[in-house]
Scaffold this motif. Sequence first.
Motif, short mmCIF file in Angstrom:
data_model
loop_
_atom_site.label_atom_id
_atom_site.label_comp_id
_atom_site.label_asym_id
_atom_site.label_seq_id
_atom_site.Cartn_x
_atom_site.Cartn_y
_atom_site.Cartn_z
N GLU A 203 0.84 -1.20 0.00
CA GLU A 203 0.00 0.00 0.00
C GLU A 203 0.88 1.24 0.00
O GLU A 203 1.85 1.33 0.73
CB GLU A 203 -0.89 0.00 1.24
CG GLU A 203 -1.78 1.23 1.34
CD GLU A 203 -2.63 1.24 2.60
OE1 GLU A 203 -3.28 2.27 2.86
OE2 GLU A 203 -2.63 0.23 3.33
N MET A 204 0.53 2.20 -0.85
CA MET A 204 1.29 3.46 -0.85
C MET A 204 0.93 4.24 0.41
O MET A 204 -0.24 4.35 0.79
CB MET A 204 1.02 4.28 -2.11
CG MET A 204 -0.40 4.75 -2.30
SD MET A 204 -0.61 5.77 -3.79
CE MET A 204 -0.53 4.57 -5.11
N VAL A 205 1.94 4.78 1.06
CA VAL A 205 1.73 5.51 2.31
C VAL A 205 2.48 6.83 2.36
O VAL A 205 2.19 7.67 3.22
CB VAL A 205 2.14 4.65 3.53
CG1 VAL A 205 1.23 3.44 3.67
CG2 VAL A 205 3.59 4.21 3.43
N ARG A 206 3.41 7.06 1.44
CA ARG A 206 4.23 8.27 1.47
C ARG A 206 4.01 9.11 0.21
O ARG A 206 3.69 8.57 -0.86
CB ARG A 206 5.72 7.91 1.59
CG ARG A 206 6.06 7.13 2.85
CD ARG A 206 7.57 7.10 3.07
NE ARG A 206 8.30 6.58 1.92
CZ ARG A 206 8.54 5.29 1.72
NH1 ARG A 206 8.10 4.38 2.58
NH2 ARG A 206 9.22 4.90 0.65
N PRO A 207 4.17 10.41 0.30
CA PRO A 207 3.93 11.29 -0.85
C PRO A 207 4.72 10.89 -2.10
O PRO A 207 4.18 10.97 -3.21
CB PRO A 207 4.36 12.67 -0.34
CG PRO A 207 4.10 12.61 1.11
CD PRO A 207 4.45 11.21 1.52
N GLU A 208 5.96 10.46 -1.95
CA GLU A 208 6.76 10.12 -3.13
C GLU A 208 6.23 8.88 -3.86
O GLU A 208 6.60 8.63 -5.01
CB GLU A 208 8.23 9.92 -2.75
CG GLU A 208 8.49 8.80 -1.75
CD GLU A 208 8.50 9.30 -0.32
OE1 GLU A 208 9.17 8.65 0.52
OE2 GLU A 208 7.88 10.34 -0.04
N GLN A 209 5.36 8.10 -3.20
CA GLN A 209 4.75 6.95 -3.85
C GLN A 209 3.45 7.32 -4.57
O GLN A 209 2.94 6.55 -5.37
CB GLN A 209 4.45 5.87 -2.80
CG GLN A 209 5.69 5.32 -2.12
CD GLN A 209 5.37 4.51 -0.87
OE1 GLN A 209 4.28 4.64 -0.29
NE2 GLN A 209 6.29 3.68 -0.45
N MET A 210 2.95 8.52 -4.30
CA MET A 210 1.68 8.96 -4.85
C MET A 210 1.90 9.70 -6.17
O MET A 210 1.74 10.90 -6.28
CB MET A 210 0.95 9.86 -3.84
CG MET A 210 0.66 9.18 -2.51
SD MET A 210 -0.09 10.32 -1.31
CE MET A 210 -1.71 10.60 -2.06
N ILE A 211 2.26 8.94 -7.19
CA ILE A 211 2.51 9.51 -8.51
C ILE A 211 1.30 9.25 -9.40
O ILE A 211 0.98 8.11 -9.73
CB ILE A 211 3.78 8.91 -9.15
CG1 ILE A 211 4.99 9.13 -8.24
CG2 ILE A 211 4.02 9.51 -10.52
CD1 ILE A 211 5.33 10.58 -7.98
N GLY A 212 0.62 10.32 -9.78
CA GLY A 212 -0.56 10.20 -10.62
C GLY A 212 -0.50 11.12 -11.81
O GLY A 212 0.55 11.68 -12.15
N THR A 213 -1.66 11.33 -12.44
CA THR A 213 -1.75 12.20 -13.62
C THR A 213 -2.55 13.46 -13.33
O THR A 213 -2.84 14.23 -14.24
CB THR A 213 -2.44 11.45 -14.78
OG1 THR A 213 -3.77 11.11 -14.37
CG2 THR A 213 -1.68 10.18 -15.15
#
Length: 403
Positions: A203-213
Amino acid sequence: MPRYWLAVASLLPLLIVGGCEKGGFSQKASAGKERIFRYSLVSNPTHVDPAFVQDADTIDLTQQIFEGLVMWSPENEVVGNLAESWSISPDRKQYTFKLRKGVKFSNGRLLTAADFKWAIERACNPELRSETAEEYLGDIVGVSECVHGRSNEVRGISAENDRTLRIEISKPVPYFLDKLTYPCAFVVCKEALPPVVNGATGEMVRPEQMIGTGPFIAKRYVEDQVFEFEANKSYHGGTPLIDGIERPILKDAASRLNKFKAGEVDLVQLERQDVAGLKSDPVYGSRLHAFPRPATAYIAFNAKAYPLFQNRNVRRAIAMAVDANEICSKTLGGLETVATGIIPEGVLGHRTSASTIAFDPVQARKLLAQAGFPNPSKMPPLDLYLRAEREDTRLVAEATQGY
């Protein structure tokens, strides 16, 4: 297990909209934050991974970063988002989406149809344990097999080429596109996610893992303090008109309002306890705006956690014991209307004359007796779970407990 609920109120949230007299943000904005839009969160995000998100506050947060094939328009209609167009087969079971050209993730990589197939299969991987994937994506051929570990692939999804995605569903579903607006159908960037374990990313939990469009990029998250975004200047819909968003996490209703009055947030969600005083306030009365929202507040019956709810008479008795009219008129101060069903006004399928269960405590006691409890005090204790940070929710929970 089947899901049951008692619809209580159609929601009319109230917001204070701030701004200086020229229409900008709060006059007391800190230096360097003049183009940052700041509005509060009432609690920490429940999740920051679209595969898990269920609550409205966190959905609002995640959809600044992530997007799906389609989205809701201001007119409450499904329109294209990352899909510029789509076609539906004559038997209504096959959807072919054409993706927008040149869309990139915020790390600069080009979006392809294969990313959607991968993201949906990730959400359906049983190792990830998404609670929403089967609920919203289960019409797609192969989703249930994937969710329950009988397959490693959702065979109803295929990337025909970089810009063409085909989705096959098991039977015609008129609201299938509506379900694709939910976060578990959003595309995520696989190379940014935690390492693969048993075939699934974590599960993504950190901002750097939250890569979207989406139009904004996750910049910083400090639990119990703040979630910050910066503008995605390469956003396919055009560079955002502001530099970023700041979501201070303010769990106390009085603190949220005081922060607004001090010019430290630009918009704040109000609790009903705040409204009367603000309406008569010479400064803030004119800034109080009510926005109708197609939403329903309800109490859900979990038949797995409380087995007695498997008995229809018990569920009906609980529904008859709660006076939704009094909750709306007194507990909530008349700002909401009584729900006539689970589908609120403004959503296709709403019925103004739906058959609802009326408040009838005498009949409720009779039904409990038929269910084997002539003395209701002998029933097992029932716990009611709620989001304690929302004062209005707490008041409704207390009223329900009293009934």
